[in-house]
Design an enzyme around this catalytic site. Structure first.
Site, PDB file in Angstrom:
ATOM      1  N   HIS A   1      -1.153  -1.327  -4.297  1.00 22.39           N
ATOM      2  CA  HIS A   1      -2.414  -0.912  -3.690  1.00 22.39           C
ATOM      3  C   HIS A   1      -2.429   0.610  -3.503  1.00 22.39           C
ATOM      4  CE1 HIS A   1      -5.920  -1.803  -1.040  1.00 22.39           C
ATOM      5  NE2 HIS A   1      -5.492  -0.772  -0.325  1.00 22.39           N
TER       6      HIS A   1
ATOM      7  N   ASP B   1      -6.778  -6.015   4.342  1.00 23.42           N
ATOM      8  CA  ASP B   1      -6.126  -4.707   4.340  1.00 23.42           C
ATOM      9  C   ASP B   1      -6.138  -4.087   5.739  1.00 23.42           C
ATOM     10  OD1 ASP B   1      -5.122  -2.220   3.693  1.00 23.42           O
ATOM     11  OD2 ASP B   1      -6.858  -1.580   2.515  1.00 23.42           O
TER      12      ASP B   1
ATOM     13  N   ASP C   1      -4.708   3.900  -2.139  1.00 23.60           N
ATOM     14  CA  ASP C   1      -5.825   4.263  -1.270  1.00 23.60           C
ATOM     15  C   ASP C   1      -6.320   5.669  -1.566  1.00 23.60           C
ATOM     16  OD1 ASP C   1      -6.022   1.994   0.697  1.00 23.60           O
ATOM     17  OD2 ASP C   1      -3.900   2.488   0.922  1.00 23.60           O
TER      18      ASP C   1
ATOM     19  N   MET D   1     -11.552  -5.201   5.541  1.00 24.89           N
ATOM     20  CA  MET D   1     -10.744  -4.242   6.295  1.00 24.89           C
ATOM     21  C   MET D   1     -10.470  -4.831   7.670  1.00 24.89           C
ATOM     22  SD  MET D   1     -10.128  -1.823   4.248  1.00 24.89           S
ATOM     23  CE  MET D   1      -9.079  -0.994   5.453  1.00 24.89           C
TER      24      MET D   1
ATOM     25  N   MET E   1      -8.941   8.524  -0.629  1.00 22.65           N
ATOM     26  CA  MET E   1      -9.822   8.918   0.495  1.00 22.65           C
ATOM     27  C   MET E   1     -10.381  10.314   0.255  1.00 22.65           C
ATOM     28  SD  MET E   1      -7.396   7.846   3.670  1.00 22.65           S
ATOM     29  CE  MET E   1      -6.484   6.312   3.662  1.00 22.65           C
TER      30      MET E   1
ATOM     31  N   MET F   1     -12.067   4.845  -0.801  1.00 22.02           N
ATOM     32  CA  MET F   1     -12.746   5.112   0.470  1.00 22.02           C
ATOM     33  C   MET F   1     -13.424   6.465   0.325  1.00 22.02           C
ATOM     34  SD  MET F   1      -9.665   3.762   2.859  1.00 22.02           S
ATOM     35  CE  MET F   1      -8.577   3.708   1.444  1.00 22.02           C
TER      36      MET F   1
ATOM     37  N   SER G   1       0.833  -1.209   0.000  1.00 20.29           N
ATOM     38  CA  SER G   1       0.000   0.000   0.000  1.00 20.29           C
ATOM     39  C   SER G   1       0.865   1.256   0.000  1.00 20.29           C
ATOM     40  CB  SER G   1      -0.924   0.001   1.223  1.00 20.29           C
ATOM     41  OG  SER G   1      -1.516   1.271   1.340  1.00 20.29           O
TER      42      SER G   1
ATOM     43  N   HIS H   1      -8.229   1.189  -4.145  1.00 21.27           N
ATOM     44  CA  HIS H   1      -9.172   1.065  -3.038  1.00 21.27           C
ATOM     45  C   HIS H   1      -9.818   2.424  -2.786  1.00 21.27           C
ATOM     46  CE1 HIS H   1      -9.471   0.309   1.630  1.00 21.27           C
ATOM     47  NE2 HIS H   1     -10.659   0.442   1.071  1.00 21.27           N
TER      48      HIS H   1
HETATM   49  C1  DX5 Z   1      -6.193   2.140   5.378  1.00 20.70           C
HETATM   50  C2  DX5 Z   1      -5.745   1.684   4.021  1.00 20.70           C
HETATM   51  C3  DX5 Z   1      -4.652   0.703   4.015  1.00 20.70           C
HETATM   52  C4  DX5 Z   1      -3.378   1.152   4.699  1.00 20.70           C
HETATM   53  C5  DX5 Z   1      -2.831  -0.065   5.385  1.00 20.70           C
HETATM   54  O1  DX5 Z   1      -7.423   2.724   5.292  1.00 20.70           O
HETATM   55  O2  DX5 Z   1      -6.836   1.124   3.295  1.00 20.70           O
HETATM   56  O3  DX5 Z   1      -4.377   0.212   2.699  1.00 20.70           O
HETATM   57  O4  DX5 Z   1      -2.393   1.685   3.847  1.00 20.70           O
HETATM   58  O5  DX5 Z   1      -1.755   0.302   6.152  1.00 20.70           O
HETATM   59  P1  DX5 Z   1      -1.014  -0.692   7.162  1.00 20.70           P
HETATM   60  O6  DX5 Z   1      -0.577  -1.870   6.367  1.00 20.70           O
HETATM   61  O7  DX5 Z   1       0.108   0.143   7.676  1.00 20.70           O
HETATM   62  O8  DX5 Z   1      -2.029  -1.047   8.216  1.00 20.70           O
HETATM   63 ZN    ZN Z   2      -6.375   0.132   1.364  1.00 19.31          ZN
END
Ligand code: DX5
Ligand code: ZN
Length: 218
Positions: A33, A175, A35, A137, A37, A68, A8, A66
């Site tokens: 990956h 994740d 993210d 999650m 947001m 969010m 990620s 991903h």
């Molecule tokens: C959190 C993200 C993850 C995040 C995971 O909302 O969706 O992908 O980067 O981070 P770690 O592996 O550090 O928990």
């Molecule tokens: Zn993620």
């Protein structure tokens, strides 16, 4: 099938993004990956399309995006244009999940559905045959480096049974909080794909950590 690893980018050094992507390209990682947001669905804002487009130009690994965000359905075409391989949307953000999955598939991308820690696996019973991946999650979405939520193990087992019973080909991705201690247990429980951010990018030797995750046996 060996375990798939999707580092990620959220935990990468954003001032050295080019170098971080080069490291990913050289690594044994299967996907990257990303993210996205919006500060509405989750209490944090990360990055959006300008970053996705730039990364996509240099990254040789398939992009596992991903979302969010509320209304992910408004961004399906734009995501497809970046060349992303997988678009995952949260179950909690899609009133018409079936339609969203169909629209993602119509672009040629694979479609994933993501569940928050408090959302039961049972809500997927009538969509499981239509999705390519379910992402569980194992932390509340929004931040890297959080503590793994133990109940995820039970959810993986439950989802594994649902997939087997339904004949679905969906892969299971986990994740959040994936590190040294949790990764082997997640693989044991039936995960197909491990997302890992801080464990990989904050390590002194990210290539070795990725290799270590790849060597975990199902
Ligand atoms: C959190 C993200 C993850 C995040 C995971 O909302 O969706 O992908 O980067 O981070 P770690 O592996 O550090 O928990
Ligand atoms: Zn993620």
């Amino acid at each position: 099938m060996s375990i798939l690893v999707s580092p990620s980018l959220l935990s990468a050094d954003f001032l050295e993004l080019g170098r971080e992507i080069e490291m990913i390209n050289k690594s044994e990682a299967d996907w990257l990956h990303l993210d996205v947001m919006d500060g509405v669905f989750v209490p944090n804002i990360s990055f959006g399309f300008p970053v996705l487009e730039a990364v996509s130009k240099v990254c040789t690994k398939p992009l596992d995006v991903h979302f969010m965000i509320v209304h992910p359905e408004h961004y399906i075409q734009q995501t497809a244009k970046t060349g992303a391989m997988m678009m995952s949307v949260h179950y909690e953000t899609c009133i018409h999940l079936h339609r969203v999955i169909q629209e993602i598939h119509a672009t040629g991308m694979k479609a994933g559905v993501t569940l928050n820690p408090s959302t039961p696996v049972s809500v997927l019973e009538d969509i499981i045959r239509d999705v390519d991946m379910v992402m569980l999650m194992s932390v509340n979405p929004g931040f890297g480096g959080q503590k793994f939520i133990e109940n995820t193990i039970r959810k993986i087992e439950c989802l594994r049974r649902m997939i087997a019973k339904s004949g679905s080909k969906a892969l299971i991705e986990v994740d959040g909080g994936v590190q040294e201690e949790t990764a082997p247990r997640l693989v044991q429980a039936g995960t197909d794909i491990l997302v890992s951010g801080s464990y990989i990018f904050k390590s002194a030797d990210p290539l070795a950590i990725i290799r270590h995750l790849k060597e975990l046996k199902k």
